[in-house]
Structures are given as structure tokens and as C-alpha cells.
Write a protein that holds these residues in place. Sequence first.
Motif, mmCIF file in Angstrom:
data_model
loop_
_atom_site.group_PDB
_atom_site.id
_atom_site.type_symbol
_atom_site.label_atom_id
_atom_site.label_comp_id
_atom_site.label_asym_id
_atom_site.label_seq_id
_atom_site.Cartn_x
_atom_site.Cartn_y
_atom_site.Cartn_z
ATOM 1 N N GLU A 67 -11.768 -12.872 29.890
ATOM 2 C CA GLU A 67 -12.557 -12.960 31.129
ATOM 3 C C GLU A 67 -12.390 -11.750 32.036
ATOM 4 O O GLU A 67 -12.183 -11.887 33.234
ATOM 5 C CB GLU A 67 -12.148 -14.211 31.910
ATOM 6 N N ARG A 68 -12.493 -10.588 31.476
ATOM 7 C CA ARG A 68 -12.323 -9.346 32.233
ATOM 8 C C ARG A 68 -13.047 -8.252 31.470
ATOM 9 O O ARG A 68 -13.556 -8.485 30.375
ATOM 10 C CB ARG A 68 -10.840 -9.021 32.364
ATOM 11 N N ALA A 112 -17.970 -8.348 35.114
ATOM 12 C CA ALA A 112 -16.862 -7.802 34.315
ATOM 13 C C ALA A 112 -17.351 -6.834 33.246
ATOM 14 O O ALA A 112 -16.640 -5.908 32.877
ATOM 15 C CB ALA A 112 -16.072 -8.941 33.667
ATOM 16 N N VAL A 124 -12.869 -13.679 41.210
ATOM 17 C CA VAL A 124 -12.130 -12.671 40.451
ATOM 18 C C VAL A 124 -11.212 -13.385 39.459
ATOM 19 O O VAL A 124 -10.570 -14.369 39.789
ATOM 20 C CB VAL A 124 -11.307 -11.768 41.408
ATOM 21 N N GLY A 125 -11.182 -12.889 38.231
ATOM 22 C CA GLY A 125 -10.326 -13.486 37.219
ATOM 23 C C GLY A 125 -10.976 -14.628 36.467
ATOM 24 O O GLY A 125 -10.399 -15.163 35.539
ATOM 25 N N ALA A 127 -14.460 -14.516 35.135
ATOM 26 C CA ALA A 127 -15.748 -13.874 34.919
ATOM 27 C C ALA A 127 -16.685 -14.737 34.083
ATOM 28 O O ALA A 127 -16.255 -15.465 33.182
ATOM 29 C CB ALA A 127 -15.539 -12.524 34.241
#
Length: 193
Positions: A67-68, A112, A124-125, A127
Motif C-alpha cells: 500500500e505504498r 501512491a 496516508v499508509g 493507499a
Amino acid sequence: MKHIRLRRTTGLAIAAAAMFAAAPFLTAQAQQQHAHVHGQLKLDVAVDGPTVVIDMESPLDNIVGFERAPKTDAEKKIVEDAVAQLRAADKLFIVDPAANCKLGPVDLRSGALGLGNPDPSEPVGHADLDATFSFNCTNAAAAKFIDLNLFGAFKGLRQIDSQIATAQGQFKRQLKRPAGAQAAQPARLSWGK
């Protein structure tokens, strides 16, 4: 009796009509505060006029396994392959042949991955990858199903929650990942009475 005169519409008018048909679903989604559940993917399908429009929301993890932004060459290759699969949406979403559809515009959005105009409220974190797939059809109203190849394409996907809006009504469907080799087979998302 009042007569309605049909006229040709532009692509923008078609997209607006499809989004209007999906409006009840979009409002409901906004109220759900953009839920982010690993393994779950949301599809909103609108069959309107000559189009079938599919809106997809998924945690990025379902599609690429993280997820980034990709960090390694291997991760970059995974992302490249996933984006290519999504852009070839007519292989992932096979609309009922009775509708005679051809893939139109594909819009992919992920902050992302640097795709499109992503949702600015995405935490954030956690995505996501959101997409809109448009199909131009000669007889969209004849469509009664879409065969989905999503379980075979994306190993992190466990469940598909769908809302469908057609001239015949509105429908909710849930598909779960089949066991074993069955996961490689298309899953049929059907609607109608």
C-alpha cells in the motif's frame, strides 16, 4: 401522450448520464466514509443508454500486494503489470455479448502510484486504487451480466461487493473468492429479474 425525441449525445453527456444513474450509490458510498478493507473490492455498475460504466474502489494491497509507492525493481514490475491488466479492462470485465460492447476510456487513480487525480482524503499508509471503466455498446440494455476475471488477476482479492443500476432496477451482489483452481475461472456478476 407526450412524445420524447431521441438525439445523439456526446461522450461527455453519456458519462454524465451514467454517473447520474449511479448517483444513489455514490451518495451511499460517501456516507460510508470511504471504507478501506483489505481483500474487499467495491464495484458500482451503471447501465445507461449506450454505455456500461464500472467504478471500482480497492485497497492498493488487493491489486499489487502493498500500500505504498513501489520501492524495488520487483515491486515496480508488479505495479507495471497490474496497471497494464487494468488498462486492458475488456479482459477483466467481459460484458454480456448480447450488449455488443467495446472498451472505451479507462481512468486509473492512485496517489501512491502517481496515477490520475486520486482522492485527496485518502489516508496516508492506506493507499487505494480507484478506477472507472467505460464500455460503449450498441445494445447496453441487453446486458444481464459481466464475467469478472478479477479473482484470477489479483491474488489479494477475497470479496467483491457490487451495486448495479439498470433500467430494470437497482441490485446488490456479493461475490466471494472461489476455492482452489476455481479462482482462475471468471466469476459472473448478474442482475435482472
